[in-house]
Design an enzyme around this catalytic site. Sequence first.
Site, PDB file in Angstrom:
ATOM      1  N   HIS A  77       0.770  -1.135   0.006  1.00  0.00           N
ATOM      2  CA  HIS A  77      -0.014  -0.031   0.142  1.00  0.00           C
ATOM      3  C   HIS A  77       0.733   1.416   0.219  1.00  0.00           C
ATOM      4  O   HIS A  77       0.539   2.145  -0.639  1.00  0.00           O
ATOM      5  CB  HIS A  77      -0.852   0.040   1.204  1.00  0.00           C
ATOM      6  CG  HIS A  77      -1.922   1.212   1.391  1.00  0.00           C
ATOM      7  ND1 HIS A  77      -2.649   1.415   0.392  1.00  0.00           N
ATOM      8  CD2 HIS A  77      -1.701   2.287   2.308  1.00  0.00           C
ATOM      9  CE1 HIS A  77      -3.539   2.802   0.912  1.00  0.00           C
ATOM     10  NE2 HIS A  77      -2.598   3.016   1.823  1.00  0.00           N
ATOM     11  N   ASP A  80       2.337   1.805  -3.634  1.00  0.00           N
ATOM     12  CA  ASP A  80       1.130   2.053  -4.176  1.00  0.00           C
ATOM     13  C   ASP A  80       0.912   3.729  -4.137  1.00  0.00           C
ATOM     14  O   ASP A  80       0.918   4.582  -5.031  1.00  0.00           O
ATOM     15  CB  ASP A  80       0.042   1.381  -4.052  1.00  0.00           C
ATOM     16  CG  ASP A  80      -1.166   1.765  -4.915  1.00  0.00           C
ATOM     17  OD1 ASP A  80      -1.127   1.597  -6.268  1.00  0.00           O
ATOM     18  OD2 ASP A  80      -2.349   2.101  -4.359  1.00  0.00           O
TER      19      ASP A  80
END
Length: 112
Positions: A77, A80
Amino acid sequence: MLEGLETICFKIISNVGGARSSYIEAIQKAKHGDFGGAGECMKAGQEMFLAGHEAHFELIQKEAQGEPVGSSLILIHAEDQLMSAEGFKIIAEEMIASYERISELEEKVGSK
């Protein structure tokens, strides 16, 4: 797994999230003709982005030195979000340049 991985990931996420918000704010300021404010937002965004990038680079260095970093959903995450913020920066730069050009053209047309 690396001790403090979650802390580093949250440092990445919070910094690049702030950067992305600054880039979006810069676009909004440029849309309203505040190009100085847009520039300030871009600068603030870049500083936050670099802080997040440095935290990410710290993980890369540790792994390169043989310290296993491991993989986790929070790290994925964080990476990202890092890439998303970088994309927003590029888009913001292009949109601000477009708004500046539109403003210049409007001034030319209005001065006739």
